[in-house]
Write an enzyme that holds these catalytic residues in place. Sequence first.
Site, PDB file in Angstrom:
ATOM      1  N   CYS A   1     -13.748 -19.988  15.020  1.00  0.00           N
ATOM      2  CA  CYS A   1     -13.633 -19.793  16.476  1.00  0.00           C
ATOM      3  C   CYS A   1     -12.390 -20.505  17.021  1.00  0.00           C
ATOM      4  O   CYS A   1     -11.290 -20.183  16.571  1.00  0.00           O
ATOM      5  CB  CYS A   1     -14.927 -20.208  17.177  1.00  0.00           C
ATOM      6  SG  CYS A   1     -14.989 -19.569  18.859  1.00  0.00           S
TER       7      CYS A   1
ATOM      8  N   HIS B   1     -18.703 -16.493  14.935  1.00  0.00           N
ATOM      9  CA  HIS B   1     -19.480 -17.664  14.501  1.00  0.00           C
ATOM     10  C   HIS B   1     -20.320 -17.304  13.275  1.00  0.00           C
ATOM     11  O   HIS B   1     -21.455 -16.838  13.430  1.00  0.00           O
ATOM     12  CB  HIS B   1     -20.357 -18.148  15.648  1.00  0.00           C
ATOM     13  CG  HIS B   1     -19.589 -18.832  16.727  1.00  0.00           C
ATOM     14  ND1 HIS B   1     -19.277 -20.174  16.656  1.00  0.00           N
ATOM     15  CD2 HIS B   1     -19.035 -18.363  17.869  1.00  0.00           C
ATOM     16  CE1 HIS B   1     -18.582 -20.507  17.736  1.00  0.00           C
ATOM     17  NE2 HIS B   1     -18.411 -19.416  18.478  1.00  0.00           N
TER      18      HIS B   1
ATOM     19  N   GLU C   1     -21.941 -19.166  11.394  1.00  0.00           N
ATOM     20  CA  GLU C   1     -23.156 -19.991  11.398  1.00  0.00           C
ATOM     21  C   GLU C   1     -24.236 -19.427  12.317  1.00  0.00           C
ATOM     22  O   GLU C   1     -25.391 -19.840  12.277  1.00  0.00           O
ATOM     23  CB  GLU C   1     -22.802 -21.438  11.784  1.00  0.00           C
ATOM     24  CG  GLU C   1     -22.541 -21.687  13.232  1.00  0.00           C
ATOM     25  CD  GLU C   1     -21.181 -21.191  13.725  1.00  0.00           C
ATOM     26  OE1 GLU C   1     -20.409 -20.624  12.915  1.00  0.00           O
ATOM     27  OE2 GLU C   1     -20.917 -21.344  14.926  1.00  0.00           O
TER      28      GLU C   1
HETATM   29  N1  LIG Z   1     -16.502 -19.912  21.949  1.00  0.00           N
HETATM   30  C1  LIG Z   1     -15.369 -20.524  22.174  1.00  0.00           C
HETATM   31  O1  LIG Z   1     -15.204 -21.715  21.979  1.00  0.00           O
HETATM   32  C2  LIG Z   1     -14.214 -19.704  22.716  1.00  0.00           C
HETATM   33  C3  LIG Z   1     -12.876 -20.160  22.246  1.00  0.00           C
HETATM   34  C4  LIG Z   1     -11.782 -19.849  23.240  1.00  0.00           C
HETATM   35  N2  LIG Z   1     -11.852 -20.783  24.376  1.00  0.00           N
HETATM   36  C5  LIG Z   1     -11.895 -18.406  23.709  1.00  0.00           C
HETATM   37  O2  LIG Z   1     -12.341 -18.180  24.813  1.00  0.00           O
HETATM   38  O3  LIG Z   1     -11.556 -17.484  22.980  1.00  0.00           O
END
Ligand SMILES: NC(=O)CC[C@H](N)C(=O)O
Length: 211
Positions: A82, A189, A191
């Site tokens: 991420c 993600h 996980e």
């Molecule tokens: N889930 C997150 O941490 C998002 C990561 C990043 N801030 C985005 O918006 O793409």
Amino acid sequence: MKIAVVDYGMGNLRSVTKALEHVAGDLAEIILTANPAEVAAADKVVFPGQGAMPDCMKELTERGLKQAVLDAAYSRPFLGICVGAQLLFEHSEEGDTAGLGIFKGNVRRFPKMFDTHGQKLKVPHMGWNEMFKVHDHPLCAGISDAERFYFVHSYHFQPEEDITVLESAYPYRFAAAVARDNIFAIQCHPEKSHHAGLSLLKNFVNWNGNT
Ligand SMILES: NC(=O)CC[C@H](N)C(=O)O
């Protein structure tokens, strides 16, 4: 074998650590650590993260972990997840933030978008979405094409080198996993992506860093 999960105070650390412990079993000791020396001593490194890119880069730097992450990325099997994956690029539009510059390219915000019925598409892109193989990679072994993974993001990779392994679509195609040498970086993600995500993490535990 020791796998360090870098704790720079930002994000889904516990779920990443638990998922790795689940898939690794006796194969590896999973160490959630904010200690640069423990990161340096690990056989493999996982760099997760959740939150805004500027905050993540600030925390990484202020906690003295930036160099340890860079050294690990250039020396052993390394998995970015991420915003931990976004940080590996040169720049992100989120807060006009300079990244670690390991991958050439930008991290771009989804623009204002509409579906075929003229309904505005929500950003962040949040939920389950399919992943399509662009190139084979050891971390994708046993994962069929169009498997669904869980996403929560408003920005996505825009690589300027041929490193895209998996793409997703929202509604346009975007690079959702990239890899070069011993580094694999994924936007979603794993996980939180049930069996497909656990398979990818298990593949990382077994990966020797070669492609
Ligand atoms: N889930 C997150 O941490 C998002 C990561 C990043 N801030 C985005 O918006 O793409």
